[in-house]
Design a protein around this motif. Structure first.
Motif, PDB file in Angstrom:
ATOM      1  N   LEU A 170     -11.789  -0.180   3.843  1.00  0.00           N
ATOM      2  CA  LEU A 170     -10.654  -1.098   3.845  1.00  0.00           C
ATOM      3  C   LEU A 170     -11.108  -2.465   4.325  1.00  0.00           C
ATOM      4  N   MET A 171     -10.727  -3.493   3.593  1.00  0.00           N
ATOM      5  CA  MET A 171     -11.194  -4.844   3.874  1.00  0.00           C
ATOM      6  C   MET A 171     -10.017  -5.806   3.927  1.00  0.00           C
ATOM      7  N   CYS A 172     -10.042  -6.719   4.909  1.00  0.00           N
ATOM      8  CA  CYS A 172      -9.099  -7.842   4.932  1.00  0.00           C
ATOM      9  C   CYS A 172      -9.849  -9.061   5.463  1.00  0.00           C
ATOM     10  N   ASN A 173      -9.139 -10.049   5.989  1.00  0.00           N
ATOM     11  CA  ASN A 173      -9.836 -11.237   6.480  1.00  0.00           C
ATOM     12  C   ASN A 173     -10.597 -10.972   7.767  1.00  0.00           C
ATOM     13  N   THR A 174      -9.944 -10.320   8.739  1.00  0.00           N
ATOM     14  CA  THR A 174     -10.563 -10.139  10.047  1.00  0.00           C
ATOM     15  C   THR A 174     -10.537  -8.697  10.542  1.00  0.00           C
ATOM     16  N   GLY A 175      -9.886  -7.812   9.872  1.00  0.00           N
ATOM     17  CA  GLY A 175      -9.802  -6.421  10.301  1.00  0.00           C
ATOM     18  C   GLY A 175      -8.430  -5.987  10.763  1.00  0.00           C
ATOM     19  N   ALA A 176      -7.495  -6.925  10.930  1.00  0.00           N
ATOM     20  CA  ALA A 176      -6.163  -6.570  11.426  1.00  0.00           C
ATOM     21  C   ALA A 176      -5.357  -5.814  10.372  1.00  0.00           C
ATOM     22  N   ARG A 177      -5.291  -6.372   9.155  1.00  0.00           N
ATOM     23  CA  ARG A 177      -4.522  -5.715   8.105  1.00  0.00           C
ATOM     24  C   ARG A 177      -5.195  -4.428   7.628  1.00  0.00           C
ATOM     25  N   SER A 178      -6.523  -4.402   7.649  1.00  0.00           N
ATOM     26  CA  SER A 178      -7.212  -3.180   7.225  1.00  0.00           C
ATOM     27  C   SER A 178      -6.955  -2.048   8.222  1.00  0.00           C
ATOM     28  N   TYR A 179      -6.780  -2.393   9.497  1.00  0.00           N
ATOM     29  CA  TYR A 179      -6.410  -1.376  10.487  1.00  0.00           C
ATOM     30  C   TYR A 179      -5.014  -0.829  10.197  1.00  0.00           C
ATOM     31  N   GLU A 180      -4.086  -1.721   9.889  1.00  0.00           N
ATOM     32  CA  GLU A 180      -2.735  -1.278   9.520  1.00  0.00           C
ATOM     33  C   GLU A 180      -2.795  -0.375   8.289  1.00  0.00           C
ATOM     34  N   ALA A 181      -3.638  -0.747   7.342  1.00  0.00           N
ATOM     35  CA  ALA A 181      -3.777   0.064   6.131  1.00  0.00           C
ATOM     36  C   ALA A 181      -4.377   1.427   6.452  1.00  0.00           C
ATOM     37  N   LEU A 182      -5.316   1.463   7.370  1.00  0.00           N
ATOM     38  CA  LEU A 182      -5.916   2.732   7.753  1.00  0.00           C
ATOM     39  C   LEU A 182      -4.878   3.665   8.370  1.00  0.00           C
ATOM     40  N   VAL A 183      -3.997   3.123   9.209  1.00  0.00           N
ATOM     41  CA  VAL A 183      -2.935   3.932   9.798  1.00  0.00           C
ATOM     42  C   VAL A 183      -2.058   4.527   8.698  1.00  0.00           C
ATOM     43  N   THR A 184      -1.726   3.691   7.712  1.00  0.00           N
ATOM     44  CA  THR A 184      -0.890   4.154   6.601  1.00  0.00           C
ATOM     45  C   THR A 184      -1.571   5.279   5.826  1.00  0.00           C
ATOM     46  N   LEU A 185      -2.851   5.079   5.486  1.00  0.00           N
ATOM     47  CA  LEU A 185      -3.562   6.068   4.680  1.00  0.00           C
ATOM     48  C   LEU A 185      -3.833   7.355   5.467  1.00  0.00           C
ATOM     49  N   THR A 186      -4.160   7.229   6.731  1.00  0.00           N
ATOM     50  CA  THR A 186      -4.388   8.425   7.555  1.00  0.00           C
ATOM     51  C   THR A 186      -3.112   9.253   7.645  1.00  0.00           C
ATOM     52  N   ASP A 187      -1.989   8.570   7.810  1.00  0.00           N
ATOM     53  CA  ASP A 187      -0.694   9.263   7.886  1.00  0.00           C
ATOM     54  C   ASP A 187      -0.375   9.961   6.568  1.00  0.00           C
ATOM     55  N   ALA A 188      -0.904   9.394   5.469  1.00  0.00           N
ATOM     56  CA  ALA A 188      -0.646   9.982   4.158  1.00  0.00           C
ATOM     57  C   ALA A 188      -1.649  11.070   3.796  1.00  0.00           C
ATOM     58  N   GLY A 189      -2.579  11.377   4.705  1.00  0.00           N
ATOM     59  CA  GLY A 189      -3.495  12.489   4.460  1.00  0.00           C
ATOM     60  C   GLY A 189      -4.868  12.104   3.962  1.00  0.00           C
ATOM     61  N   PHE A 190      -5.166  10.820   3.872  1.00  0.00           N
ATOM     62  CA  PHE A 190      -6.496  10.403   3.437  1.00  0.00           C
ATOM     63  C   PHE A 190      -7.481  10.577   4.599  1.00  0.00           C
ATOM     64  N   THR A 191      -8.647  11.143   4.324  1.00  0.00           N
ATOM     65  CA  THR A 191      -9.602  11.465   5.393  1.00  0.00           C
ATOM     66  C   THR A 191     -10.921  10.698   5.295  1.00  0.00           C
ATOM     67  N   GLN A 192     -11.223  10.141   4.149  1.00  0.00           N
ATOM     68  CA  GLN A 192     -12.501   9.431   3.979  1.00  0.00           C
ATOM     69  C   GLN A 192     -12.283   7.923   3.975  1.00  0.00           C
ATOM     70  N   LEU A 245       0.807  -1.215   0.000  1.00  0.00           N
ATOM     71  CA  LEU A 245       0.000   0.000   0.000  1.00  0.00           C
ATOM     72  C   LEU A 245       0.847   1.274   0.000  1.00  0.00           C
ATOM     73  N   ARG A 246       1.931   1.301   0.765  1.00  0.00           N
ATOM     74  CA  ARG A 246       2.741   2.523   0.859  1.00  0.00           C
ATOM     75  C   ARG A 246       3.285   2.943  -0.501  1.00  0.00           C
ATOM     76  N   HIS A 247       3.479   1.975  -1.390  1.00  0.00           N
ATOM     77  CA  HIS A 247       4.055   2.256  -2.705  1.00  0.00           C
ATOM     78  C   HIS A 247       2.976   2.438  -3.783  1.00  0.00           C
ATOM     79  N   ARG A 248       1.689   2.312  -3.395  1.00  0.00           N
ATOM     80  CA  ARG A 248       0.612   2.417  -4.386  1.00  0.00           C
ATOM     81  C   ARG A 248      -0.464   3.405  -3.938  1.00  0.00           C
ATOM     82  N   LEU A 249      -0.044   4.413  -3.164  1.00  0.00           N
ATOM     83  CA  LEU A 249      -1.007   5.376  -2.628  1.00  0.00           C
ATOM     84  C   LEU A 249      -1.747   6.120  -3.730  1.00  0.00           C
ATOM     85  N   GLN A 250      -1.115   6.261  -4.895  1.00  0.00           N
ATOM     86  CA  GLN A 250      -1.749   7.004  -5.980  1.00  0.00           C
ATOM     87  C   GLN A 250      -2.984   6.293  -6.526  1.00  0.00           C
TER      88      GLN A 250
END
Length: 567
Positions: A527-549, A512-517
């Motif tokens: 954000l979807m994964c199997n149980t919510g763990a990876r989607s939470y990690e992805a949310l942290v990444t996107l929030t840090d990158a300025g995504f708000t929705q 994800l960090r390399h495909r933010l565009q």
């Protein structure tokens, strides 16, 4: 100094109070009166007798050492004068007597008491509709009713059953009819979900989906207008249609039997329950009450509540038995714990749901997770879904509900929180609660700790989640412009990307960090994964990158699939 204790009611609380008191004061006299032919039985076991899992009706009356708890048993083994088919028609508090009528003969008797115990139980709530008295319409309130239901099914005269109400007993009876007898079963529910009041919509949907897969049909948000038939029941008519049925089970709750208490001038609540203090004394210090005929204190809200459960009645019976003998035992209240087995699925809860917390005035949030209930590498494991309800600001835990194919494991999680709720635990207490660990029984980070951590992340704003129920509504809305980022690996996510082009995008969390565009900034992103763990990690990444929705779907695909959401 010996005394005479009279107990009105002989099913759960009455026998417990009688036997406890006699152990403490063997010289005293106890008379236990009940209007039914049979006494001291496990009414909660009736669905299992109907299903055949309990083969004989006496199994619900027997002790662990196979003695039937009939009047002779109480006389010979417990030294209690138990009188069945005897109805108490009046209480004279001034004279300290009760008037009792022997139903087979009509003979009346005035019985004096030093102390009186009201264990009168409850009765089924009666719907204000026509047809309730048709042959083939039953309530599940006695062993006699159980025998009548089972006899009709066993005779082969029943092919279809309509069950009005989707509470514990209604659903257990649905399982009994569908699983053991192979009948066509339809459950009719006034509310828009099953198990209303005790589960949230996501867990309720998971339970319903499982039952539908086992052949049970549901008619939700339907009000029963009448029951029809020519000489016997044939159909249930609702505001939205007709359900054909050879048998109807009405299971829409119970009301306390408190008329005797009210007529005697005892304090009774607006909803009809006898009012008692922590010692289980009524407004008359010589009269105790407990079980299904009383109201109790909810230890989460501090408010009165009605909780008709046999387990509670037994605990209250011991308190009353102690206090009859001059003790100082107390029953402080309840948090409202329950469980039910629905085919292969266990469903359980304690405390408040999100809706219940909101009604009680709490500013609450619910956190859902779906995860493996023990070490992922252990061969025998199953998915468990938990929903933790907590108050914003104070972070106080208000309740926990869950579903799991590993019912015993689920009950362990629920009971742990139930024991903590009276002490007003916080989310941090759940995150750090100590539980026994071994791979066959739990994960190193127990699912209970995980749901506490997830709630902490939401309360602190680190995680922004959306429930499966909310996701389903938006996903089904073609105008919602929903964009899903599937954070799983390509093997899992690519097929859905191909199935839903333009709506479903597969970007593994590690990339994800390399495909933010590729992530849209002007549209809501789920954000979807199997149980919510990876989607939470992805949310942290996107929030840090300025995504708000951006929000994470709680429980991931495991919860989506369990709830039957069509993606």
């Amino acid at each position: 100094m010996s005394q005479q204790v009279v107990i009105i009611g002989g099913v759960a609380l009455g026998p417990k109070a009688a036997c406890r008191f006699k152990r403490l004061e063997p010289e005293s006299n106890v008379i236990m009166l009940d209007r039914s032919p049979r006494i001291s039985y496990g009414g909660c076991g009736i669905p299992y007798y109907v299903s055949g899992e309990v083969s004989e009706i006496t199994g619900l009356q027997s002790t662990a050492f196979h003695m039937v708890r009939n009047p002779e048993f109480f006389r010979d083994v417990k030294d209690v004068d138990a009188r069945n088919e005897t109805e108490v028609t009046a209480i004279d508090r001034a004279a300290k007597t009760v008037t009792a009528k022997h139903l087979p003969t009509g003979r009346e008797e005035t019985i004096p008491y030093d102390k009186l115990v009201l264990a009168m139980g409850s009765r089924p709530r009666r719907l204000p509709i026509a047809g309730l008295d048709l042959p083939g319409v039953h309530t599940v309130d006695s062993l006699e009713a159980a025998e009548s239901i089972k006899a009709a099914v066993a005779a082969g005269s029943v092919g279809s059953v309509a069950i009005i109400g989707s509470g514990f007993i209604g659903l257990e009876m649905a399982v009994a009819f569908a699983d053991m007898w192979g009948l066509e079963v339809t459950v009719i529910e006034l509310f828009d979900q099953i198990l209303p009041g005790v589960t949230g919509p996501t867990l309720s949907t998971m339970a319903r989906k499982h039952m539908e897969e086992k052949g049970v049909a549901f008619r939700l948000s339907e009000q029963v207008a009448r029951i029809e038939g020519n000489g016997k029941v044939e159909r249930v008519v609702t505001d939205k249609g007709v359900v054909e049925a050879d048998m109807v089970i009405v299971s829409v709750g119970v009301v306390p039997n408190a008329e005797l208490a009210k007529a005697a001038g005892l304090a009774v609540s607006e909803r009809g329950g006898v009012l008692v203090n922590e010692h289980m004394r009524t407004s008359d210090p010589d009269i105790y009450a407990g079980g299904d005929c009383v109201e109790v204190k909810n230890l989460v809200t501090g408010q009165p509540m009605y909780l008709p459960l046999g387990s509670m009645a037994n605990r209250q019976g011991r308190v009353i038995g102690d206090n009859l003998a001059g003790g100082d035992a107390r029953f402080t209240g309840v948090v409202g714990s329950w469980c039910v087995k629905l085919f292969d699925l266990g469903v359980a809860g304690t405390g408040l749901t999100l809706a219940g917390a909101t009604r009680a005035g709490f500013d609450a949030v619910a956190t859902h997770i779906t995860a493996i209930d023990r070490a992922h590498f252990y061969p025998e494991h199953g998915l468990m879904s938990l929903e933790l309800v907590a108050e914003r600001g104070t972070r106080r835990v208000l309740g926990l509900q869950g579903v799991s194919v590993m019912g015993d494991a689920l009950i362990g999680k629920i009971n742990t929180v139930a024991a903590m709720l009276p002490q007003k635990p916080t989310v941090s207490d759940i995150s750090n609660v100590e539980v026994a660990y071994s791979p066959p029984f739990a994960a190193a980070m127990d699912i209970l700790n995980t749901v506490g951590n997830a709630a902490d992340n939401i309360l602190t704003g680190q995680n922004k989640g959306i429930s499966v129920t909310e996701f389903a509504k938006l996903w089904d809305d073609a105008d919602s412009n929903v964009q899903v980022i599937d954070c799983r690996e390509n093997l899992q996510g690519a097929p859905l990307e191909a199935k839903h082009p333009g709506r479903w995008h597969n970007i593994p969390q590690g990339q994800l960090r390399h495909r933010l565009q590729e992530v849209p900034k002007d549209k809501p992103v789920f954000l979807m994964c199997n149980t919510g763990a990876r989607s939470y990690e992805a949310l942290v990444t996107l929030t840090d990158a300025g995504f708000t929705q951006v929000v994470s779907v709680e429980g991931g695909m495991a919860a989506v699939n369990a709830a039957g959401v069509d993606v």
